[in-house]
Design a protein around this motif. Sequence first.
Motif, PDB file in Angstrom:
ATOM      1  N   GLY A 191      40.408  49.319  31.194  1.00  0.00           N
ATOM      2  CA  GLY A 191      40.680  48.034  30.556  1.00  0.00           C
ATOM      3  C   GLY A 191      41.190  46.988  31.533  1.00  0.00           C
ATOM      4  N   LEU A 192      42.093  47.394  32.435  1.00  0.00           N
ATOM      5  CA  LEU A 192      42.625  46.454  33.418  1.00  0.00           C
ATOM      6  C   LEU A 192      41.546  45.967  34.367  1.00  0.00           C
ATOM      7  CD1 LEU A 192      46.055  48.095  34.383  1.00  0.00           C
ATOM      8  CD2 LEU A 192      45.677  46.089  32.955  1.00  0.00           C
ATOM      9  N   ALA A 193      40.682  46.865  34.825  1.00  0.00           N
ATOM     10  CA  ALA A 193      39.611  46.474  35.740  1.00  0.00           C
ATOM     11  C   ALA A 193      38.643  45.503  35.073  1.00  0.00           C
ATOM     12  CB  ALA A 193      38.867  47.720  36.230  1.00  0.00           C
ATOM     13  N   THR A 194      38.334  45.738  33.806  1.00  0.00           N
ATOM     14  CA  THR A 194      37.429  44.843  33.095  1.00  0.00           C
ATOM     15  C   THR A 194      38.034  43.455  32.914  1.00  0.00           C
ATOM     16  OG1 THR A 194      36.548  46.763  31.892  1.00  0.00           O
ATOM     17  CG2 THR A 194      36.045  44.589  31.005  1.00  0.00           C
ATOM     18  N   GLY A 195      39.271  43.395  32.447  1.00  0.00           N
ATOM     19  CA  GLY A 195      39.910  42.101  32.244  1.00  0.00           C
ATOM     20  C   GLY A 195      40.145  41.357  33.541  1.00  0.00           C
ATOM     21  N   PHE A 196      40.538  42.073  34.598  1.00  0.00           N
ATOM     22  CA  PHE A 196      40.790  41.424  35.877  1.00  0.00           C
ATOM     23  C   PHE A 196      39.500  40.871  36.477  1.00  0.00           C
ATOM     24  CE2 PHE A 196      41.139  41.684  40.535  1.00  0.00           C
ATOM     25  CZ  PHE A 196      42.200  40.820  40.736  1.00  0.00           C
ATOM     26  N   THR A 197      38.410  41.598  36.355  1.00  0.00           N
ATOM     27  CA  THR A 197      37.131  41.117  36.891  1.00  0.00           C
ATOM     28  C   THR A 197      36.703  39.830  36.214  1.00  0.00           C
ATOM     29  OG1 THR A 197      36.467  43.406  37.362  1.00  0.00           O
ATOM     30  CG2 THR A 197      34.732  41.743  37.310  1.00  0.00           C
ATOM     31  N   MET A 198      36.886  39.738  34.904  1.00  0.00           N
ATOM     32  CA  MET A 198      36.516  38.511  34.199  1.00  0.00           C
ATOM     33  C   MET A 198      37.483  37.387  34.515  1.00  0.00           C
ATOM     34  SD  MET A 198      33.980  37.732  32.304  1.00  0.00           S
ATOM     35  CE  MET A 198      33.648  35.978  32.313  1.00  0.00           C
ATOM     36  N   ARG A 199      38.724  37.682  34.751  1.00  0.00           N
ATOM     37  CA  ARG A 199      39.696  36.641  35.075  1.00  0.00           C
ATOM     38  C   ARG A 199      39.428  36.019  36.441  1.00  0.00           C
ATOM     39  NH1 ARG A 199      44.513  34.779  33.189  1.00  0.00           N
ATOM     40  NH2 ARG A 199      44.428  36.186  31.402  1.00  0.00           N
ATOM     41  N   LEU A 200      38.724  36.731  37.310  1.00  0.00           N
ATOM     42  CA  LEU A 200      38.392  36.179  38.617  1.00  0.00           C
ATOM     43  C   LEU A 200      37.555  34.913  38.495  1.00  0.00           C
ATOM     44  CD1 LEU A 200      37.573  39.423  40.645  1.00  0.00           C
ATOM     45  CD2 LEU A 200      39.570  37.958  40.897  1.00  0.00           C
ATOM     46  N   VAL A 201      36.735  34.814  37.446  1.00  0.00           N
ATOM     47  CA  VAL A 201      35.920  33.613  37.245  1.00  0.00           C
ATOM     48  C   VAL A 201      36.815  32.391  37.085  1.00  0.00           C
ATOM     49  CG1 VAL A 201      34.227  32.514  35.741  1.00  0.00           C
ATOM     50  CG2 VAL A 201      34.041  34.949  36.255  1.00  0.00           C
ATOM     51  N   PHE A 202      37.877  32.525  36.345  1.00  0.00           N
ATOM     52  CA  PHE A 202      38.777  31.401  36.115  1.00  0.00           C
ATOM     53  C   PHE A 202      39.664  31.147  37.338  1.00  0.00           C
ATOM     54  CE2 PHE A 202      37.429  32.974  32.064  1.00  0.00           C
ATOM     55  CZ  PHE A 202      37.192  31.826  31.334  1.00  0.00           C
TER      56      PHE A 202
END
Length: 261
Positions: free
Chosen positions: A82-93
């Motif tokens: 879950g952390l890896a998924t959320g962190f990867t998407m947060r990189l866009v922002f």
Amino acid sequence: MVEVTSAQLYGWIAAFLWPFFRLLALIGTAPLFGESTIPGRVKIGLAAMTAMVVSPTISGLPVAPIYSFEGLLIILNEVGIGLATGFTMRLVFAVVQQAGEIIGLQMGLSFASFFDRASGGQTMVLSRFLNIIAMLLFLAMDGHLLMLGALVDSFNGLPIGGTPLAAEGWHAVARAGGMVFSSGLLLALPMIAALLTLNLAMGILNRASPQLSIFAVGFPVTLSGGLLVLMLVMPQMGNYMQHMIESGLDAVNMVLGQFGR
């Protein structure tokens, strides 16, 4: 009379808690869901409701007790996914915020900052403005639903278990972090080129007319020119932000796929 044994009750609780940890880790770190302005109870409630919907569709749940050492390993795996998924998407922002920092610095708006609860520090106004636009575009594209759907689908490719996650998944997350600087610079490049040309023109004008005080007129001219160029570039920025969000969703799927190796 309906009788429920302790074994059945434990099985229902375990079937709920295993996916709950993965979903809660995503909601706590992902953009939009993980904003600090959203109360923690709301995040936990959203993860719980999603887990209740998803848990009946998951097969092959582990039989290890939650309070055992094997159960702890499973929890760590679920939280890591879950952390890896959320962190990867947060990189866009993070890319958008990096571009806003660069543009604000070039325009002379570095002093226009305020305390941002989301980042926990001082943030430029322009950086926050671009981040809000990216967040609205993320909502318009149903990116939050696509991201959540990718994690729910990962229960098929990444079944719940105590097997350690593949190192290739963490390498994929690290590679995705490299786009923060390169993509942020590309997003800010039109503004950098325009403001550099404007500064060069002001320098030539100062050499041609030394009586002109460049420090008196330079800041308002740079600020006004930067706002004008920003107004002209904004439609193209929206297209690039959309491309970045799509790339972020592809990166999420790639990371989840690498974990399953």
